[in-house]
Design a protein around this motif. Structure first.
Motif, PDB file in Angstrom:
ATOM      1  N   VAL A   1      54.695  41.438  32.338  1.00 12.72           N
ATOM      2  CA  VAL A   1      55.465  40.908  31.215  1.00 12.72           C
ATOM      3  C   VAL A   1      55.836  42.029  30.239  1.00 12.72           C
ATOM      4  N   GLY A   2      55.072  43.109  30.257  1.00  8.32           N
ATOM      5  CA  GLY A   2      55.400  44.257  29.425  1.00  8.32           C
ATOM      6  C   GLY A   2      54.746  44.253  28.066  1.00  8.32           C
ATOM      7  N   LEU A   3      53.547  43.669  27.968  1.00 12.60           N
ATOM      8  CA  LEU A   3      52.835  43.707  26.699  1.00 12.60           C
ATOM      9  C   LEU A   3      52.476  45.166  26.368  1.00 12.60           C
ATOM     10  N   ASP A   4      52.357  45.457  25.084  1.00  9.92           N
ATOM     11  CA  ASP A   4      52.134  46.841  24.650  1.00  9.92           C
ATOM     12  C   ASP A   4      50.819  47.400  25.163  1.00  9.92           C
ATOM     13  N   SER A   5      49.811  46.556  25.214  1.00 10.30           N
ATOM     14  CA  SER A   5      48.523  46.977  25.767  1.00 10.30           C
ATOM     15  C   SER A   5      47.840  45.785  26.410  1.00 10.30           C
ATOM     16  N   VAL A   6      47.102  46.044  27.475  1.00  6.56           N
ATOM     17  CA  VAL A   6      46.387  45.009  28.222  1.00  6.56           C
ATOM     18  C   VAL A   6      45.002  45.556  28.554  1.00  6.56           C
ATOM     19  N   TRP A   7      43.964  44.738  28.340  1.00  8.76           N
ATOM     20  CA  TRP A   7      42.630  45.201  28.685  1.00  8.76           C
ATOM     21  C   TRP A   7      41.733  44.022  29.037  1.00  8.76           C
ATOM     22  N   LEU A   8      40.601  44.350  29.659  1.00  8.20           N
ATOM     23  CA  LEU A   8      39.597  43.366  30.037  1.00  8.20           C
ATOM     24  C   LEU A   8      38.395  43.507  29.107  1.00  8.20           C
ATOM     25  N   GLN A   9      37.931  42.390  28.587  1.00  5.80           N
ATOM     26  CA  GLN A   9      36.793  42.372  27.656  1.00  5.80           C
ATOM     27  C   GLN A   9      35.581  41.791  28.392  1.00  5.80           C
ATOM     28  N   PRO A  10      34.566  42.602  28.681  1.00 10.19           N
ATOM     29  CA  PRO A  10      33.428  42.134  29.475  1.00 10.19           C
ATOM     30  C   PRO A  10      32.643  41.016  28.790  1.00 10.19           C
ATOM     31  N   VAL A  11      32.177  40.071  29.595  1.00 15.97           N
ATOM     32  CA  VAL A  11      31.321  38.995  29.100  1.00 15.97           C
ATOM     33  C   VAL A  11      30.478  38.481  30.264  1.00 15.97           C
ATOM     34  N   MET A  12      29.206  38.230  30.010  1.00 14.03           N
ATOM     35  CA  MET A  12      28.333  37.639  31.022  1.00 14.03           C
ATOM     36  C   MET A  12      28.501  36.120  30.993  1.00 14.03           C
ATOM     37  N   VAL A  13      28.634  35.528  32.175  1.00 12.09           N
ATOM     38  CA  VAL A  13      28.898  34.087  32.241  1.00 12.09           C
ATOM     39  C   VAL A  13      27.907  33.403  33.176  1.00 12.09           C
ATOM     40  N   PRO A  14      27.678  32.112  32.974  1.00 12.62           N
ATOM     41  CA  PRO A  14      26.787  31.364  33.869  1.00 12.62           C
ATOM     42  C   PRO A  14      27.421  31.182  35.239  1.00 12.62           C
ATOM     43  N   HIS A  15      26.554  30.966  36.223  1.00 14.77           N
ATOM     44  CA  HIS A  15      27.022  30.808  37.608  1.00 14.77           C
ATOM     45  C   HIS A  15      26.332  29.596  38.235  1.00 14.77           C
ATOM     46  N   TRP A  16      26.994  28.474  38.127  1.00 16.05           N
ATOM     47  CA  TRP A  16      26.493  27.226  38.729  1.00 16.05           C
ATOM     48  C   TRP A  16      27.339  26.932  39.965  1.00 16.05           C
ATOM     49  N   VAL A  17      26.698  26.546  41.052  1.00 12.81           N
ATOM     50  CA  VAL A  17      27.434  26.243  42.286  1.00 12.81           C
ATOM     51  C   VAL A  17      27.136  24.813  42.715  1.00 12.81           C
ATOM     52  N   ARG A  18      28.158  24.167  43.263  1.00 12.31           N
ATOM     53  CA  ARG A  18      28.058  22.749  43.618  1.00 12.31           C
ATOM     54  C   ARG A  18      27.303  22.527  44.927  1.00 12.31           C
ATOM     55  N   GLY A  19      27.491  23.419  45.890  1.00 13.65           N
ATOM     56  CA  GLY A  19      26.868  23.218  47.194  1.00 13.65           C
ATOM     57  C   GLY A  19      27.627  22.196  48.032  1.00 13.65           C
ATOM     58  N   GLU A  20      26.921  21.563  48.955  1.00 14.64           N
ATOM     59  CA  GLU A  20      27.551  20.600  49.863  1.00 14.64           C
ATOM     60  C   GLU A  20      28.099  19.394  49.106  1.00 14.64           C
ATOM     61  N   LYS A  21      29.070  18.733  49.727  1.00 16.53           N
ATOM     62  CA  LYS A  21      29.656  17.545  49.114  1.00 16.53           C
ATOM     63  C   LYS A  21      28.589  16.484  48.876  1.00 16.53           C
ATOM     64  N   GLU A  22      28.627  15.894  47.693  1.00 16.03           N
ATOM     65  CA  GLU A  22      27.631  14.905  47.293  1.00 16.03           C
ATOM     66  C   GLU A  22      27.832  13.583  48.057  1.00 16.03           C
ATOM     67  N   ILE A  23      26.750  12.836  48.160  1.00 23.07           N
ATOM     68  CA  ILE A  23      26.763  11.548  48.868  1.00 23.07           C
ATOM     69  C   ILE A  23      26.107  10.498  47.976  1.00 23.07           C
ATOM     70  N   ALA A  24      26.664   9.288  47.970  1.00 21.02           N
ATOM     71  CA  ALA A  24      26.024   8.185  47.233  1.00 21.02           C
ATOM     72  C   ALA A  24      26.339   6.861  47.919  1.00 21.02           C
ATOM     73  N   THR A  25      25.323   6.012  48.012  1.00 22.52           N
ATOM     74  CA  THR A  25      25.500   4.684  48.615  1.00 22.52           C
ATOM     75  C   THR A  25      24.524   3.699  47.970  1.00 22.52           C
ATOM     76  N   TYR A  26      24.829   2.417  48.133  1.00 25.00           N
ATOM     77  CA  TYR A  26      23.842   1.372  47.868  1.00 25.00           C
ATOM     78  C   TYR A  26      24.194   0.177  48.743  1.00 25.00           C
TER      79      TYR A  26
END
Length: 477
Positions: free
Chosen positions: A89-114
């Motif tokens: 896009v041509g912005l005058d300056s571009v940079w990345l700002q480091p940050v630590m973030v949480p890492h939650w994973v869903r795993g296998e598709k969930e199942i529910a029945t009754y």
């Protein structure tokens, strides 16, 4: 034939009258300075609607990267995508700002029945963010239905060994669906913390939506100060399933509900806010932020939440550059990371702004979807609130009638200060919670013209804020 000609003439007359009225709305009662503003706003809208880039940017983000949950490979790819696009896009300056973030994973598709009356019913279900997993074999228990956190607390030890079912629906009499969401989201966020304290075996929650369908909605939850041994698995079920389960519980209060999920919270991982700016021509030390959040939930493509906000924010800068509008203050575009489950990006940005003694005089956030523009909510002092509301005559021809006092957004709110004017972009909310946090929040649900109208709306209010707020003395963070 004469009747047809008469009707056609009448139709042409009505169309012509509407066109004339639109011109009158642009010019009548405007000062000479406001006429300049009106012309510039019209130019911004014309550019967005004839040469906008937001829709194709969104296609690329959603179709080629997809859902971008913090800590995921897709989130990492989106950072590189955002950095590259800002440079293009041509912005005058571009940079990345480091940050630590949480890492939650869903795993296998969930199942529910009754099972009821010999019939096994499959239930659309999804784990809530930060929930623990069930045992590998799942959990099976009787269900207690409640409508509120207070009702659950009143049950106390009666919850022990049971699955607690929170079933408070949206208040459909509320026109603003965000108010309806706010009126019942506490059961999703805090339900497990309350029920785990009393030995409940698990929690299931009615999905946060007006719609009655088979789509479960995820979202974040917390355990608060609850010790780990009392953390219980928590999931959302679809609204149609919630209605059916409620009916079936009345018929058989002892029915047992089964669900299984394999989600997990892993160690925090490094990520980034993506930042680019156009340097101000008169007071570059004053900063105006426009942004949204780059992360999304993992189930869909994060198109409305918040891919739309991301591309609209960058398009504000694109429209300024395309039309040679040079901001007096520095215009900074921020793609915040981790709004969905932690707001770590927002907190890091505000922390570093304070550390670096940056002067933020304003901010605009888009995190309410890509639907038809309706206006803005304003979080500012009384003087600046009235100033923004005085622009209604310039903005209302574009459907921007709502300029009300209210919140701005989760990512820019940490910048709040007495002389910092924060604004939330507010499109029509009626369809937003059909898609919010679901597998159907996909690119095809976003309308190109509505998205572009939003970009132009945001660019217009930033143009006005830049022009009229820059004389204010900012408060250093």
């Amino acid at each position: 034939m004469k009747k047809s000609i008469l009707l056609l003439t009448l139709l042409i007359s009505i169309i012509s009258c509407n066109q004339k009225n639109e011109k009158i709305l642009d010019l009548t009662t405007l000062s000479s300075e406001e006429k300049i503003d009106s012309a510039n706003i019209k130019t911004l809208f014309n550019s967005a609607l004839t040469d906008g880039k937001s829709y194709e940017w969104l296609r690329d983000l959603t179709q080629n990267i997809g859902g971008r949950l913090s800590g995921s490979p897709e989130a990492a790819k989106s950072v590189l995508w955002g950095e590259k696009l800002m440079k293009e896009v041509g912005l005058d300056s571009v940079w990345l700002q480091p940050v630590m973030v949480p890492h939650w994973v869903r795993g296998e598709k969930e199942i529910a029945t009754y099972t009821i009356n010999g019939e096994e019913k499959n239930v659309p279900i999804c784990a809530l963010g930060f929930s623990v997993a069930t045992p590998k074999t799942g959990i099976l228990a009787e269900v207690i239905e409640v409508k509120s956190i207070e009702e659950a607390k009143a049950l106390g030890d009666q919850m022990k060994g049971k699955i607690v079912f929170f079933n408070r629906p949206f208040d459909n009499t509320l026109i603003n669906t965000f108010r309806a969401y706010g009126g019942c989201v506490d059961q999703r966020v805090a339900g497990a913390a309350v029920c785990g304290e009393f030995g409940a075996k698990g929690v299931i929650v009615r999905s946060m939506t007006n719609a009655v369908d088979d789509i479960p909605h995820t979202g974040t939850m917390i355990y608060g100060d609850l010790p780990k041994e009392k953390h219980i698995p928590t999931a959302a079920i679809s609204t149609r399933a919630a209605n059916m389960l409620s009916i079936d519980l009345k018929e058989n209060p002892s029915l047992q509900f089964y669900f299984k999920q394999s989600c997990e919270t892993l160690a925090d991982v490094p990520s980034f806010n993506v930042i680019g700016e156009i340097k101000g021509t008169q007071t570059p030390e004053n900063i105006m932020v426009v942004g949204g959040h780059l992360d999304s939930w993992d189930l869909g493509e994060g198109a409305h939440d918040d891919g739309a906000g991301i591309v609209q924010s960058l398009e504000v800068a694109y429209l300024f550059k395309k039309n040679n509008i040079k901001p007096k203050n520095t215009l900074r575009v921020v793609f915040f990371m981790n709004e969905e489950n932690g707001t770590r990006g927002a907190k890091k940005y505000a922390e570093l702004a304070k550390l670096n003694k940056e002067n933020h005089i304003g901010g605009l956030e888009s995190d309410a979807g890509g639907h038809t523009p309706r206006g803005f909510s304003i979080d500012a002092n009384t003087v600046n609130t009235k100033l923004l509301q005085s622009w209604k005559k310039l903005l209302s021809p574009y459907g921007l009638h709502d300029l009300d006092k209210g919140g701005s957004g989760a990512d820019i709110s940490p910048l709040k200060g007495e002389n910092v004017t924060l604004v939330g972009y507010r499109p029509d909310s009626q369809r937003y919670f059909d898609y919010h946090h679901t597998s159907i929040d996909t690119f095809d649900k976003v309308n190109k013209r509505e998205l572009e109208l939003g970009s132009a709306s945001m660019a217009s209010i930033i143009y006005l804020m830049d022009k009229y707020l820059y004389k204010n003395t900012p408060v250093k963070l």
